[in-house]
Design a protein around this motif. Structure first.
Motif, PDB file in Angstrom:
ATOM      1  N   ASN A 184       0.817  -1.219   0.000  1.00  0.00           N
ATOM      2  CA  ASN A 184       0.000   0.000   0.000  1.00  0.00           C
ATOM      3  C   ASN A 184       0.847   1.265   0.000  1.00  0.00           C
ATOM      4  O   ASN A 184       0.341   2.363  -0.241  1.00  0.00           O
ATOM      5  N   LEU A 185       2.136   1.118   0.303  1.00  0.00           N
ATOM      6  CA  LEU A 185       2.987   2.289   0.487  1.00  0.00           C
ATOM      7  C   LEU A 185       3.256   3.063  -0.803  1.00  0.00           C
ATOM      8  O   LEU A 185       3.274   4.300  -0.775  1.00  0.00           O
ATOM      9  N   PRO A 186       3.481   2.405  -1.954  1.00  0.00           N
ATOM     10  CA  PRO A 186       3.818   3.173  -3.157  1.00  0.00           C
ATOM     11  C   PRO A 186       2.833   4.283  -3.502  1.00  0.00           C
ATOM     12  O   PRO A 186       3.233   5.399  -3.808  1.00  0.00           O
ATOM     13  N   LEU A 187       1.520   4.001  -3.434  1.00  0.00           N
ATOM     14  CA  LEU A 187       0.538   5.027  -3.777  1.00  0.00           C
ATOM     15  C   LEU A 187       0.544   6.165  -2.765  1.00  0.00           C
ATOM     16  O   LEU A 187       0.471   7.338  -3.119  1.00  0.00           O
ATOM     17  N   MET A 242       3.013   7.087  -0.794  1.00  0.00           N
ATOM     18  CA  MET A 242       4.252   7.848  -0.920  1.00  0.00           C
ATOM     19  C   MET A 242       4.241   8.696  -2.185  1.00  0.00           C
ATOM     20  O   MET A 242       4.801   9.793  -2.203  1.00  0.00           O
ATOM     21  N   LEU A 243       3.597   8.192  -3.244  1.00  0.00           N
ATOM     22  CA  LEU A 243       3.546   8.965  -4.482  1.00  0.00           C
ATOM     23  C   LEU A 243       2.797  10.274  -4.270  1.00  0.00           C
ATOM     24  O   LEU A 243       3.214  11.326  -4.762  1.00  0.00           O
ATOM     25  N   SER A 244       1.699  10.227  -3.519  1.00  0.00           N
ATOM     26  CA  SER A 244       0.962  11.460  -3.226  1.00  0.00           C
ATOM     27  C   SER A 244       1.838  12.458  -2.486  1.00  0.00           C
ATOM     28  O   SER A 244       1.825  13.654  -2.779  1.00  0.00           O
ATOM     29  N   LEU A 245       2.639  11.955  -1.523  1.00  0.00           N
ATOM     30  CA  LEU A 245       3.538  12.832  -0.765  1.00  0.00           C
ATOM     31  C   LEU A 245       4.631  13.404  -1.662  1.00  0.00           C
ATOM     32  O   LEU A 245       4.934  14.601  -1.601  1.00  0.00           O
ATOM     33  N   ILE A 246       5.224  12.541  -2.509  1.00  0.00           N
ATOM     34  CA  ILE A 246       6.298  12.996  -3.400  1.00  0.00           C
ATOM     35  C   ILE A 246       5.787  14.056  -4.368  1.00  0.00           C
ATOM     36  O   ILE A 246       6.439  15.084  -4.593  1.00  0.00           O
ATOM     37  N   VAL A 247       4.587  13.814  -4.929  1.00  0.00           N
ATOM     38  CA  VAL A 247       3.992  14.780  -5.871  1.00  0.00           C
ATOM     39  C   VAL A 247       3.700  16.091  -5.149  1.00  0.00           C
ATOM     40  O   VAL A 247       3.949  17.184  -5.682  1.00  0.00           O
ATOM     41  N   ALA A 248       3.183  16.000  -3.923  1.00  0.00           N
ATOM     42  CA  ALA A 248       2.870  17.208  -3.147  1.00  0.00           C
ATOM     43  C   ALA A 248       4.134  18.027  -2.895  1.00  0.00           C
ATOM     44  O   ALA A 248       4.143  19.255  -3.096  1.00  0.00           O
ATOM     45  N   ILE A 249       5.200  17.373  -2.450  1.00  0.00           N
ATOM     46  CA  ILE A 249       6.463  18.079  -2.176  1.00  0.00           C
ATOM     47  C   ILE A 249       7.010  18.705  -3.459  1.00  0.00           C
ATOM     48  O   ILE A 249       7.464  19.858  -3.462  1.00  0.00           O
ATOM     49  N   MET A 306      -1.131  16.998  -0.847  1.00  0.00           N
ATOM     50  CA  MET A 306      -0.725  16.853   0.552  1.00  0.00           C
ATOM     51  C   MET A 306      -1.919  16.409   1.394  1.00  0.00           C
ATOM     52  O   MET A 306      -1.792  15.537   2.274  1.00  0.00           O
ATOM     53  N   ILE A 307      -3.093  16.994   1.141  1.00  0.00           N
ATOM     54  CA  ILE A 307      -4.318  16.566   1.828  1.00  0.00           C
ATOM     55  C   ILE A 307      -4.639  15.121   1.468  1.00  0.00           C
ATOM     56  O   ILE A 307      -5.056  14.322   2.326  1.00  0.00           O
ATOM     57  N   SER A 308      -4.423  14.762   0.205  1.00  0.00           N
ATOM     58  CA  SER A 308      -4.646  13.388  -0.252  1.00  0.00           C
ATOM     59  C   SER A 308      -3.764  12.413   0.527  1.00  0.00           C
ATOM     60  O   SER A 308      -4.208  11.326   0.918  1.00  0.00           O
ATOM     61  N   PHE A 309      -2.509  12.809   0.768  1.00  0.00           N
ATOM     62  CA  PHE A 309      -1.596  11.953   1.528  1.00  0.00           C
ATOM     63  C   PHE A 309      -2.038  11.830   2.991  1.00  0.00           C
ATOM     64  O   PHE A 309      -2.058  10.738   3.567  1.00  0.00           O
ATOM     65  N   ILE A 310      -2.408  12.949   3.591  1.00  0.00           N
ATOM     66  CA  ILE A 310      -2.795  12.960   5.017  1.00  0.00           C
ATOM     67  C   ILE A 310      -4.039  12.112   5.257  1.00  0.00           C
ATOM     68  O   ILE A 310      -4.112  11.349   6.228  1.00  0.00           O
ATOM     69  N   TYR A 311      -5.019  12.218   4.358  1.00  0.00           N
ATOM     70  CA  TYR A 311      -6.284  11.515   4.554  1.00  0.00           C
ATOM     71  C   TYR A 311      -6.358  10.192   3.769  1.00  0.00           C
ATOM     72  O   TYR A 311      -7.425   9.591   3.665  1.00  0.00           O
ATOM     73  N   ASP A 312      -5.222   9.784   3.208  1.00  0.00           N
ATOM     74  CA  ASP A 312      -5.110   8.470   2.560  1.00  0.00           C
ATOM     75  C   ASP A 312      -6.093   8.312   1.400  1.00  0.00           C
ATOM     76  O   ASP A 312      -6.710   7.271   1.223  1.00  0.00           O
ATOM     77  N   TRP A 313      -6.242   9.384   0.599  1.00  0.00           N
ATOM     78  CA  TRP A 313      -7.038   9.281  -0.612  1.00  0.00           C
ATOM     79  C   TRP A 313      -6.171   8.697  -1.726  1.00  0.00           C
ATOM     80  O   TRP A 313      -4.952   8.716  -1.654  1.00  0.00           O
TER      81      TRP A 313
END
Length: 441
Positions: free
Chosen positions: A90-93, A95-102, A142-149
């Motif tokens: 489950n981590l790749p998706l 982490m991808l949201s976090l990487i894209v946000a940064i 970043m919101i997507s990463f925090i709320y696991d969307w």
């Protein structure tokens, strides 16, 4: 090998581009419509492929002693990454949201800095709008990463669908319209990936000459008559790893960069813009290969008479914004502890046989590595005159290298020639005991 005729090669290129677009678009559809089970199968397949490639590199390293260290290192990374993906599917998706946000938030900051730099020069630009768009999109991911969307799934799917669609559309444009100036849709990789392309090409050239030292690089000497040359530099040294770009037109080579060490700010990312002009192409190539330890990828563009006149007019306006820069130190032997940037300027002036200029006005008065850089300078000249060469956003030498290579492969493109210059195929001269720069090596 069977040599295709020009017409057959054109049709082959069009078919290849169209089929690549279909596959890429279909991959985007698959990602968008995949069920959780499909996703996990894809994850396990990816991990399996990585692990297989890892063991393949072990086998190659075992066979080639000279490359053993490189292959073993890559094998370890690939096998560990494969095991990691299987262990945390489950981590790749996430982490991808976090990487894209940064990435988007950093891009927003980069655009904002560029906006304030250009504002000081009273130059209008899209930087502020791009900064706001990147900020909004970055906050969303970043919101997507925090709320696991699963917002990153839609991003990946959309990217592949747009990329595939653009390839299909470009192929159809080439099929029904033979005019090289038909505008194309260009979907770039993110700048953070593009910036490594020159180094990848450099490694490929070095690997070729290491394996076949006595064989000329065939693809490096494909020449047709051209009017405008774009030089893409690649090196393993420091910031040069990201590459450099300059151009030659009407017998004069133009190279833009931050060559004044005393003006550098913000970790050398900002400084006075300096332009170097020379008519001695061979001396400049020899300087780049011998002193800077670079490999040059040179693409030639064919221009219409109208386009050539437009470029000349553009360069005439450029000449009105520059004044000669003649620092005293370039006329005297360098001191041993001189800064490396002074060494570079001293060498380029004395060995590439040209003239240095600074800008008294205009957007390039201030150099900014993520904004008005060497590639933006090239694009500002040729992009306004040749419709197919236009870039928006953060562009790197890798962006241009990838673009020009793709255009060179198309039979109907303006890009009609490619040359590769390296120490393996170009005479840089013998070592000289009286070399004034010997103690600086």
């Amino acid at each position: 090998m069977v040599q295709l005729s020009k017409g057959s090669q054109r049709l082959f290129d069009i078919a290849t581009t169209f089929l690549s677009g279909v596959v890429t678009f279909a991959l985007g559809i698959f990602i968008l419509t995949a069920t959780p089970n499909d996703y996990y199968r894809f994850i396990y397949l990816t991990a399996s492929i990585l692990t297989f490639i890892g063991f393949f590199h072990i086998w190659k390293g075992w066979r080639k002693k000279s490359e053993r260290k490189d292959h073993f290192f890559r094998a370890i990374v690939e096998i560990i990454l494969g095991i990691f993906i299987v262990s945390f599917p489950n981590l790749p998706l996430n982490m991808l949201s976090l990487i894209v946000a940064i990435y988007l938030l950093l891009s927003s900051l980069i655009y904002l800095i560029n906006y304030f730099i250009l504002k000081q020069q009273h130059t209008r630009d899209k930087s502020l709008a791009l900064s706001i768009i990147s900020l909004i999109a970055g906050c969303f991911f970043m919101i997507s990463f925090i709320y696991d969307w699963d917002a990153s799934v839609y991003l990946i799917a959309g990217y592949f669908m747009i990329w595939g669609g653009s390839m299909m559309l470009n192929a159809l444009t080439d099929l029904f319209f033979k005019n090289a100036n038909n505008p194309k849709i260009r979907v770039c990789l993110p700048a953070i990936i593009d910036c490594f392309i020159p180094n990848m090409w450099l490694n490929r050239v070095n690997r070729y000459y290491r394996d076949q030292p006595n064989e000329p690089l065939a693809e490096g000497w494909i020449n047709q008559s051209h009017d405008f040359e774009i030089f893409i530099h690649a090196s393993h040294n420091g910031f040069n790893t990201l590459g450099h770009a300059d151009f030659m037109f009407d017998g004069t080579l133009y190279s833009y960069g931050n060559y004044d060490g005393k003006s550098e700010k913000f970790f050398s990312m900002i400084g006075d813009g300096v332009l170097f002009k020379t008519k001695d192409r061979d001396a400049y190539i020899r300087f780049c290969l011998k002193r800077c330890h670079k490999t040059l990828f040179v693409f030639g563009l064919k221009l219409s008479e109208e386009q050539k006149e437009s470029v000349r007019e553009q360069l005439h306006h450029l000449d009105e914004t520059i004044i000669p820069w003649d620092p005293e130190f370039i006329h005297h032997p360098l001191k041993k502890n001189s800064p490396s940037i002074d060494l570079h300027v001293h060498q380029i002036y004395n060995e590439a046989k040209g003239i240095l200029y600074k800008f008294k006005s205009g957007p390039f008065k201030t150099y900014y590595v993520f904004g008005n850089n060497c590639v933006r300078f090239v694009d500002d000249i040729i992009g306004k005159n040749v419709d197919i060469v236009k870039m928006v956003g953060i562009i790197t030498p890798g962006t241009y290298l990838d673009y020009l290579e793709g255009e060179f492969k198309r039979a109907s493109s303006n890009v009609v020639s490619k040359e590769i210059y390296s120490i393996h195929n170009y005479d840089i001269g013998e070592d000289d005991d009286n070399d004034p720069y010997k103690e600086f090596e």
